[in-house]
Design a protein around this motif. Sequence first.
Motif, PDB file in Angstrom:
ATOM      1  N   ARG A  56     -10.114   9.104 -56.575  1.00  0.00           N
ATOM      2  CA  ARG A  56      -8.548   9.170 -57.036  1.00  0.00           C
ATOM      3  C   ARG A  56      -7.795   8.053 -56.007  1.00  0.00           C
ATOM      4  O   ARG A  56      -7.014   7.243 -56.508  1.00  0.00           O
ATOM      5  N   LYS A  59      -8.701   4.536 -56.208  1.00  0.00           N
ATOM      6  CA  LYS A  59      -8.672   4.099 -57.739  1.00  0.00           C
ATOM      7  C   LYS A  59      -9.746   3.376 -57.904  1.00  0.00           C
ATOM      8  O   LYS A  59      -9.736   2.267 -58.505  1.00  0.00           O
ATOM      9  N   SER A  60     -10.784   3.854 -57.637  1.00  0.00           N
ATOM     10  CA  SER A  60     -12.388   3.231 -58.048  1.00  0.00           C
ATOM     11  C   SER A  60     -13.526   4.078 -57.898  1.00  0.00           C
ATOM     12  O   SER A  60     -13.403   5.242 -57.008  1.00  0.00           O
TER      13      SER A  60
END
Length: 79
Positions: A56, A59-60
């Motif tokens: 999280r 973001k990947s």
Amino acid sequence: MGCRNHLPKRELLRVVRSPEGTVALDTNGKAQGRGVYLCRDAVCFKKVRKSRALERSLKSPVSDEIFNTIEELLTGNGT
């Protein structure tokens, strides 16, 4: 990240997502990209992995290879 303790950067592990989108362990702390710092506590790391907080924050998606490398470093099985 997991326990939110404040420690000197040299005592933490850095995981970085490069501008190209690859996620890697940053051993020298100078790689470009979005970085996340983890304490060197195996229990804390297990919480981070289970909650998917690392993914999280970056973001990947994070590969199992990265997780396994970090786990080896924390348990003393890695070099």
